[in-house]
Design an enzyme around this catalytic site. Sequence first.
Site, mmCIF file in Angstrom:
data_model
loop_
_atom_site.group_PDB
_atom_site.id
_atom_site.type_symbol
_atom_site.label_atom_id
_atom_site.label_comp_id
_atom_site.label_asym_id
_atom_site.label_seq_id
_atom_site.Cartn_x
_atom_site.Cartn_y
_atom_site.Cartn_z
ATOM 1 N N PHE A 22 100.082 104.683 30.641
ATOM 2 C CA PHE A 22 100.835 104.631 29.383
ATOM 3 C C PHE A 22 100.150 105.537 28.361
ATOM 4 C CE2 PHE A 22 102.493 102.769 25.459
ATOM 5 C CZ PHE A 22 103.837 102.656 25.790
ATOM 6 N N TYR A 58 95.953 97.346 29.041
ATOM 7 C CA TYR A 58 95.746 95.918 29.304
ATOM 8 C C TYR A 58 95.212 95.684 30.720
ATOM 9 C CZ TYR A 58 96.639 90.903 29.080
ATOM 10 O OH TYR A 58 96.501 89.546 29.079
ATOM 11 N N THR A 81 94.732 104.900 25.822
ATOM 12 C CA THR A 81 95.105 105.088 24.425
ATOM 13 C C THR A 81 96.064 103.987 24.005
ATOM 14 O OG1 THR A 81 94.924 107.493 24.671
ATOM 15 C CG2 THR A 81 96.127 106.681 22.753
ATOM 16 N N VAL A 82 95.729 103.318 22.907
ATOM 17 C CA VAL A 82 96.614 102.320 22.312
ATOM 18 C C VAL A 82 96.888 102.790 20.885
ATOM 19 C CG1 VAL A 82 96.970 99.882 21.793
ATOM 20 C CG2 VAL A 82 95.471 100.529 23.703
ATOM 21 N N ILE A 83 98.166 103.023 20.588
ATOM 22 C CA ILE A 83 98.563 103.540 19.273
ATOM 23 C C ILE A 83 99.335 102.450 18.532
ATOM 24 C CG2 ILE A 83 99.871 105.327 18.051
ATOM 25 C CD1 ILE A 83 99.471 107.090 20.621
ATOM 26 N N GLY A 86 104.974 99.234 15.172
ATOM 27 C CA GLY A 86 105.494 98.384 14.119
ATOM 28 C C GLY A 86 105.371 96.895 14.377
ATOM 29 N N THR A 87 104.750 96.514 15.507
ATOM 30 C CA THR A 87 104.624 95.090 15.839
ATOM 31 C C THR A 87 103.159 94.724 16.062
ATOM 32 O OG1 THR A 87 104.769 95.403 18.238
ATOM 33 C CG2 THR A 87 106.855 95.216 17.033
ATOM 34 N N HIS A 89 101.879 93.953 18.789
ATOM 35 C CA HIS A 89 101.509 94.307 20.165
ATOM 36 C C HIS A 89 100.192 95.090 20.217
ATOM 37 C CE1 HIS A 89 102.329 95.112 24.387
ATOM 38 N NE2 HIS A 89 102.056 96.384 24.172
#
EC number: 2.5.1.78
Length: 156
Positions: A22, A58, A81-83, A86-87, A89
Amino acid sequence: MNVIKGVVAAPNARVAIAIARFNNFINDSLLEGAVDALERIGQVSSENITVVWVPGAYELPLTVKALVESDKYDAVIALGTVIRGGTAHFEYVAGECSSGLSHVAMQSEIPVTFGVLTTESIEQAIERAGTKAGNKGAEAAMTALEMINVLKAIKG
């Protein structure tokens, strides 16, 4: 006084890289930086580098744990990478990934390094994957190499 310092050359090291698919448009650059650092600076042969792709950040802690427990590697590097979106998450994925990798690292006998970007925007991620802010994949690889040698020196 005894001083232990690690060096980054580790030509016989066996290194695994667990990488999230991802956000692969960013992660590909992290992987390129990590492999370049391992081969060019660490003098690790490509035959001694294993890359394992997983769906997302994850899944990195479980995969890294399995790689550590296989006893095939001298170090394991986690890349992803975690960007922020709007939530909530982002908080869940980034927090669990970081916490899980930290837990695996503390239970491990080998270095586990953290090359997971947690950014507020795509632009910040791009900057940290090889432009303005360097390449965090390369930094994670260099840390792994140095820690291989530090731990060897400590253990004698």
